[in-house]
Motif scaffolding. Structure first.
Motif, PDB file in Angstrom:
ATOM      1  N   ASN A 187      30.265  33.597  37.152  1.00  0.00           N
ATOM      2  CA  ASN A 187      28.741  33.408  37.696  1.00  0.00           C
ATOM      3  C   ASN A 187      29.129  33.188  39.299  1.00  0.00           C
ATOM      4  O   ASN A 187      28.037  32.901  39.949  1.00  0.00           O
ATOM      5  N   ASN A 188      29.955  33.603  39.877  1.00  0.00           N
ATOM      6  CA  ASN A 188      30.004  33.809  41.362  1.00  0.00           C
ATOM      7  C   ASN A 188      29.793  35.175  41.721  1.00  0.00           C
ATOM      8  O   ASN A 188      30.607  36.256  41.560  1.00  0.00           O
ATOM      9  N   ALA A 189      28.614  35.398  42.334  1.00  0.00           N
ATOM     10  CA  ALA A 189      28.195  36.944  42.462  1.00  0.00           C
ATOM     11  C   ALA A 189      28.780  37.606  43.286  1.00  0.00           C
ATOM     12  O   ALA A 189      29.323  38.854  43.504  1.00  0.00           O
ATOM     13  N   GLU A 190      29.245  36.724  44.356  1.00  0.00           N
ATOM     14  CA  GLU A 190      30.033  37.548  45.613  1.00  0.00           C
ATOM     15  C   GLU A 190      31.309  38.026  45.076  1.00  0.00           C
ATOM     16  O   GLU A 190      31.942  39.054  45.346  1.00  0.00           O
ATOM     17  N   PHE A 191      32.173  37.079  44.282  1.00  0.00           N
ATOM     18  CA  PHE A 191      33.418  37.513  43.833  1.00  0.00           C
ATOM     19  C   PHE A 191      33.488  38.581  42.922  1.00  0.00           C
ATOM     20  O   PHE A 191      33.802  39.455  42.914  1.00  0.00           O
ATOM     21  N   ALA A 192      32.320  38.574  41.956  1.00  0.00           N
ATOM     22  CA  ALA A 192      31.957  39.786  41.186  1.00  0.00           C
ATOM     23  C   ALA A 192      31.628  41.016  41.845  1.00  0.00           C
ATOM     24  O   ALA A 192      32.211  42.114  41.365  1.00  0.00           O
ATOM     25  N   GLN A 193      31.119  40.858  42.664  1.00  0.00           N
ATOM     26  CA  GLN A 193      30.992  42.221  43.820  1.00  0.00           C
ATOM     27  C   GLN A 193      31.863  42.713  44.589  1.00  0.00           C
ATOM     28  O   GLN A 193      31.994  43.802  44.212  1.00  0.00           O
ATOM     29  N   LEU A 194      32.716  41.924  44.816  1.00  0.00           N
ATOM     30  CA  LEU A 194      33.976  42.394  45.521  1.00  0.00           C
ATOM     31  C   LEU A 194      34.993  42.999  44.458  1.00  0.00           C
ATOM     32  O   LEU A 194      35.513  43.872  44.676  1.00  0.00           O
ATOM     33  N   LEU A 195      34.905  42.356  43.441  1.00  0.00           N
ATOM     34  CA  LEU A 195      36.087  42.902  42.393  1.00  0.00           C
ATOM     35  C   LEU A 195      35.471  44.115  41.930  1.00  0.00           C
ATOM     36  O   LEU A 195      36.071  45.357  41.721  1.00  0.00           O
ATOM     37  N   LYS A 196      34.047  44.329  41.761  1.00  0.00           N
ATOM     38  CA  LYS A 196      33.387  45.599  41.469  1.00  0.00           C
ATOM     39  C   LYS A 196      33.893  46.790  42.515  1.00  0.00           C
ATOM     40  O   LYS A 196      34.113  47.714  41.840  1.00  0.00           O
ATOM     41  N   PHE A 203      44.362  36.124  33.347  1.00  0.00           N
ATOM     42  CA  PHE A 203      44.751  35.875  34.762  1.00  0.00           C
ATOM     43  C   PHE A 203      44.211  34.575  35.694  1.00  0.00           C
ATOM     44  O   PHE A 203      42.868  34.278  35.341  1.00  0.00           O
ATOM     45  N   HIS A 204      44.692  34.253  36.605  1.00  0.00           N
ATOM     46  CA  HIS A 204      44.524  33.148  37.344  1.00  0.00           C
ATOM     47  C   HIS A 204      43.858  33.687  38.482  1.00  0.00           C
ATOM     48  O   HIS A 204      44.488  34.413  39.117  1.00  0.00           O
ATOM     49  N   LYS A 205      42.642  33.038  39.161  1.00  0.00           N
ATOM     50  CA  LYS A 205      42.178  33.497  40.569  1.00  0.00           C
ATOM     51  C   LYS A 205      42.936  32.827  41.362  1.00  0.00           C
ATOM     52  O   LYS A 205      43.466  31.481  41.155  1.00  0.00           O
ATOM     53  N   PRO A 206      43.095  33.255  42.661  1.00  0.00           N
ATOM     54  CA  PRO A 206      42.816  34.690  42.852  1.00  0.00           C
ATOM     55  C   PRO A 206      43.803  35.802  42.203  1.00  0.00           C
ATOM     56  O   PRO A 206      45.025  35.417  42.194  1.00  0.00           O
ATOM     57  N   VAL A 207      42.943  36.583  41.817  1.00  0.00           N
ATOM     58  CA  VAL A 207      43.569  37.870  40.693  1.00  0.00           C
ATOM     59  C   VAL A 207      44.132  38.706  41.632  1.00  0.00           C
ATOM     60  O   VAL A 207      43.816  39.080  42.759  1.00  0.00           O
ATOM     61  N   ASP A 208      45.547  39.215  41.425  1.00  0.00           N
ATOM     62  CA  ASP A 208      46.236  40.337  42.099  1.00  0.00           C
ATOM     63  C   ASP A 208      45.445  41.594  41.647  1.00  0.00           C
ATOM     64  O   ASP A 208      45.719  41.867  40.074  1.00  0.00           O
ATOM     65  N   CYS A 209      44.719  42.299  42.210  1.00  0.00           N
ATOM     66  CA  CYS A 209      44.238  43.275  41.745  1.00  0.00           C
ATOM     67  C   CYS A 209      44.908  44.371  41.153  1.00  0.00           C
ATOM     68  O   CYS A 209      44.740  45.348  40.205  1.00  0.00           O
ATOM     69  N   SER A 210      46.275  44.874  41.866  1.00  0.00           N
ATOM     70  CA  SER A 210      47.042  45.746  41.251  1.00  0.00           C
ATOM     71  C   SER A 210      47.483  45.476  39.986  1.00  0.00           C
ATOM     72  O   SER A 210      47.669  46.370  38.975  1.00  0.00           O
ATOM     73  N   GLN A 211      47.784  43.982  39.567  1.00  0.00           N
ATOM     74  CA  GLN A 211      48.167  43.804  38.134  1.00  0.00           C
ATOM     75  C   GLN A 211      47.009  43.968  37.340  1.00  0.00           C
ATOM     76  O   GLN A 211      47.097  44.305  36.187  1.00  0.00           O
TER      77      GLN A 211
END
Length: 136
Positions: A12-21, A105-113
């Motif tokens: 639901n957090n569009a900013e987080f989703a966009q960063l993740l994308k 995974f718990h936020k903040p998520v480690d992207c490498s994992q």
């Protein structure tokens, strides 16, 4: 060449989703097919699209991630489901895994994992474009 791993981000957090994308698209063999900001929107996208990996938050308006997990079972689609949530009580984690989530995974998520987990969905030949990935 192998087909890309198709990922749907549901948060639901569009900013987080966009960063993740943006982070995921640094990898050649990952294709983010969409971002859903609600469980209902994610369900519609799952019905219409082939999804290999579902990245799913628990807290969302209308239909939360746990309800969505139940609904996914009823439509017969079984993407690898990775929960990414700020909620992390043992009860919620156990319930999510019992409902079919593959990873939590718990936020903040480690992207490498997270990338390593996505790689292990059956296509482990993702080519890394950038190596200095930080937490999302």
């Amino acid at each position: 060449m192998l087909k890309p791993i198709r990922v749907l981000i549901t948060d639901n957090n569009a900013e987080f989703a966009q960063l993740l994308k943006l982070r995921l698209e640094l990898y050649k063999q990952i294709k983010v097919i969409g971002i859903a900001t609600s469980g209902m929107k994610a369900l519609k996208m799952l019905e219409q699209c082939d999804v290999d990996v579902l990245l799913l938050d628990i807290v969302m308006p209308g239909m939360d991630g746990l309800v969505l997990l139940k609904k996914i079972r009823s439509i017969g689609k079984r993407p690898t489901t990775i929960i990414i949530s700020a909620l992390g009580s043992d009860d919620i984690v156990k319930k999510a895994l019992a409902l079919g989530a593959n990873h939590y995974f718990h936020k903040p998520v480690d992207c490498s994992q997270l990338i390593a987990t996505i790689q292990n969905t059956g296509q482990d030949n993702l080519s890394l474009i950038k190596t200095d990935i930080e937490d999302c």
